[in-house]
Design a protein around this motif. Structure first.
Motif, PDB file in Angstrom:
ATOM      1  N   UNK A   1      51.135 -23.455  32.291  1.00  0.00           N
ATOM      2  CA  UNK A   1      50.486 -23.049  33.534  1.00  0.00           C
ATOM      3  C   UNK A   1      50.075 -21.575  33.473  1.00  0.00           C
ATOM      4  N   UNK A   2      50.934 -20.746  32.875  1.00  0.00           N
ATOM      5  CA  UNK A   2      50.577 -19.336  32.736  1.00  0.00           C
ATOM      6  C   UNK A   2      49.327 -19.192  31.867  1.00  0.00           C
ATOM      7  N   UNK A   3      49.256 -19.952  30.761  1.00  0.00           N
ATOM      8  CA  UNK A   3      48.068 -19.930  29.906  1.00  0.00           C
ATOM      9  C   UNK A   3      46.828 -20.318  30.705  1.00  0.00           C
ATOM     10  N   UNK A   4      46.962 -21.338  31.534  1.00  0.00           N
ATOM     11  CA  UNK A   4      45.819 -21.786  32.337  1.00  0.00           C
ATOM     12  C   UNK A   4      45.359 -20.685  33.285  1.00  0.00           C
ATOM     13  N   UNK A   5      46.312 -20.057  33.975  1.00  0.00           N
ATOM     14  CA  UNK A   5      45.963 -19.030  34.959  1.00  0.00           C
ATOM     15  C   UNK A   5      45.456 -17.744  34.306  1.00  0.00           C
ATOM     16  N   UNK A   6      46.041 -17.386  33.161  1.00  0.00           N
ATOM     17  CA  UNK A   6      45.746 -16.092  32.548  1.00  0.00           C
ATOM     18  C   UNK A   6      44.506 -16.108  31.665  1.00  0.00           C
ATOM     19  N   UNK A   7      44.228 -17.260  31.039  1.00  0.00           N
ATOM     20  CA  UNK A   7      43.162 -17.306  30.035  1.00  0.00           C
ATOM     21  C   UNK A   7      42.141 -18.410  30.309  1.00  0.00           C
ATOM     22  N   UNK A   8      42.609 -19.642  30.426  1.00  0.00           N
ATOM     23  CA  UNK A   8      41.682 -20.775  30.474  1.00  0.00           C
ATOM     24  C   UNK A   8      40.805 -20.754  31.719  1.00  0.00           C
ATOM     25  N   UNK A   9      41.424 -20.593  32.874  1.00  0.00           N
ATOM     26  CA  UNK A   9      40.658 -20.609  34.131  1.00  0.00           C
ATOM     27  C   UNK A   9      39.680 -19.437  34.240  1.00  0.00           C
ATOM     28  N   UNK A  10      40.116 -18.208  33.937  1.00  0.00           N
ATOM     29  CA  UNK A  10      39.164 -17.087  34.029  1.00  0.00           C
ATOM     30  C   UNK A  10      37.970 -17.227  33.091  1.00  0.00           C
ATOM     31  N   UNK A  11      38.166 -17.868  31.933  1.00  0.00           N
ATOM     32  CA  UNK A  11      37.069 -18.019  30.974  1.00  0.00           C
ATOM     33  C   UNK A  11      36.247 -19.278  31.218  1.00  0.00           C
ATOM     34  N   UNK A  12      36.670 -20.105  32.167  1.00  0.00           N
ATOM     35  CA  UNK A  12      35.942 -21.344  32.439  1.00  0.00           C
ATOM     36  C   UNK A  12      36.207 -22.441  31.433  1.00  0.00           C
ATOM     37  N   UNK A  13      37.360 -22.392  30.771  1.00  0.00           N
ATOM     38  CA  UNK A  13      37.706 -23.389  29.740  1.00  0.00           C
ATOM     39  C   UNK A  13      38.366 -24.602  30.407  1.00  0.00           C
ATOM     40  N   UNK A  14      37.562 -25.374  31.118  1.00  0.00           N
ATOM     41  CA  UNK A  14      38.080 -26.450  31.957  1.00  0.00           C
ATOM     42  C   UNK A  14      38.522 -27.686  31.180  1.00  0.00           C
ATOM     43  N   UNK A  15      38.090 -27.815  29.915  1.00  0.00           N
ATOM     44  CA  UNK A  15      38.447 -28.987  29.118  1.00  0.00           C
ATOM     45  C   UNK A  15      39.657 -28.732  28.227  1.00  0.00           C
ATOM     46  N   UNK A  16      40.248 -27.548  28.342  1.00  0.00           N
ATOM     47  CA  UNK A  16      41.364 -27.153  27.476  1.00  0.00           C
ATOM     48  C   UNK A  16      42.676 -27.267  28.228  1.00  0.00           C
ATOM     49  N   UNK A  17      43.694 -27.776  27.538  1.00  0.00           N
ATOM     50  CA  UNK A  17      45.021 -27.841  28.142  1.00  0.00           C
ATOM     51  C   UNK A  17      46.090 -27.707  27.076  1.00  0.00           C
ATOM     52  N   UNK A  18      47.293 -27.390  27.522  1.00  0.00           N
ATOM     53  CA  UNK A  18      48.448 -27.278  26.635  1.00  0.00           C
ATOM     54  C   UNK A  18      49.526 -28.223  27.146  1.00  0.00           C
ATOM     55  N   UNK A  19      49.571 -29.453  26.620  1.00  0.00           N
ATOM     56  CA  UNK A  19      50.552 -30.416  27.112  1.00  0.00           C
ATOM     57  C   UNK A  19      51.933 -30.295  26.479  1.00  0.00           C
ATOM     58  N   UNK A  20      52.114 -29.319  25.578  1.00  0.00           N
ATOM     59  CA  UNK A  20      53.401 -29.204  24.898  1.00  0.00           C
ATOM     60  C   UNK A  20      53.607 -27.825  24.311  1.00  0.00           C
ATOM     61  N   UNK A  21      53.901 -27.770  23.023  1.00  0.00           N
ATOM     62  CA  UNK A  21      54.272 -26.539  22.333  1.00  0.00           C
ATOM     63  C   UNK A  21      53.135 -25.519  22.291  1.00  0.00           C
ATOM     64  N   UNK A  22      53.438 -24.247  22.604  1.00  0.00           N
ATOM     65  CA  UNK A  22      52.423 -23.192  22.476  1.00  0.00           C
ATOM     66  C   UNK A  22      52.089 -22.867  21.036  1.00  0.00           C
ATOM     67  N   UNK A  23      52.801 -23.493  20.105  1.00  0.00           N
ATOM     68  CA  UNK A  23      52.503 -23.289  18.686  1.00  0.00           C
ATOM     69  C   UNK A  23      51.436 -24.243  18.171  1.00  0.00           C
TER      70      UNK A  23
END
Length: 282
Positions: A122-144
């Motif tokens: 969720x932090x990745x979504x708020x900090x990076x994905x949403x501001x850049x408009x990366x609406x098709x990107x998600x992290x369903x598990x490991x940040x690695x």
């Protein structure tokens, strides 16, 4: 760009690629750029970028303790924490060896989640994905290694890596400069490298050989590749970035075709000499 058509001949079921100029414009794309692919370790630059946002927000500091004893956030980002590849156990003292570690990025994600009180995806979504408009990107598990994205989305990230809006330019410059210079280590798939240079979440090409980028890639090139047959590189000297996603696991096929593909892209990006131009005489 004609060079992007080379992916047609790769031994993969599905592939898509794009090249982004330093000014954020698209130099070209090819294939199903809206198709969602597993990123494998191309997840790490996204996770690292979120970590750097957390640093700038004051939620964490690069040199605060994180991971095994003696390790810091900086060590985790630079693969120098001493943690094993896929196990949450130290096998070396922090700062002594470049030990590529999925576990290190998982510890990093947990550390940021605890500091921000926000689950890392969720932090990745708020900090990076949403501001850049990366609406098709998600992290369903490991940040690695568990990110899922499209070429279209990653071109937005590639543009950000060349002209940052979410980070100070100085922060990105530090992240793409060598951290703990001179350390040796194994680059997965390419063997032992002396030195095995990395920044903060980004691999730095320098003089590595063999390597997944091209023979004509500048030493300042940075990025990441993934075991799912994916890569993203930024070449500051060429003033361009390339995103390539496939659905075939990394292997000899990739070692064979990726460098020539990159060299073809870089050659096509080179401005041609105007017809009739002459070399100035002394």
């Amino acid at each position: 760009m004609e060079s992007l058509r080379m992916i047609e001949n790769w031994p993969v079921p599905t592939a898509a690629a794009a090249v982004v100029r330093a000014d954020g414009t698209l130099a070209g794309s090819y294939g199903p750029t809206g198709h969602r692919f597993p990123l494998a370790s191309v997840t790490k630059p996204l996770a690292a970028y979120a970590a750097l946002v957390a640093v700038e927000e004051g939620a964490v500091e690069l040199d605060e303790p994180a991971g095994p004893e003696g390790s810091t956030v900086r060590h985790l980002l630079a693969h120098t924490s001493g943690l094993a590849f896929d196990e949450h156990r130290p096998v070396a003292a922090p700062g002594n060896r470049r030990l590529y570690s999925n576990a290190g990025f998982e510890v990093l994600g947990d550390h940021i989640a605890k500091a921000t009180e926000i689950p890392f995806p969720e932090y990745l979504r708020q900090a990076v994905l949403e501001p850049l408009g990366m609406t098709a990107t998600e992290l369903p598990g490991s940040p690695a290694k568990d990110g899922v994205s499209t070429v279209d989305d990653l071109t937005l990230f590639a543009a950000e890596l060349q002209a940052p809006r979410l980070l100070a330019a100085e922060t990105l410059a530090e992240a793409t400069s060598v951290v703990h210079p001179g350390l040796t280590g194994v680059l997965p798939g390419y063997g032992h490298q002396r030195p095995n240079d990395w920044g903060l979440g980004f691999e730095i090409r320098d003089g590595k050989s063999p390597h997944w980028t091209g023979a004509s890639s500048s030493p300042r090139t940075f990025g990441h590749f993934g075991q799912s047959g994916t890569f993203l590189w930024v070449d500051p000297d060429a003033r361009a970035a390339c995103v390539t996603l496939t659905d075939r696991a990394f292997g000899p096929w990739a070692i064979d075709v990726w460098p020539t593909f990159t060299d073809a892209i870089l050659a096509e990006l080179q401005p041609s000499e105007p017809q009739g131009a002459r070399t100035p005489q002394p």
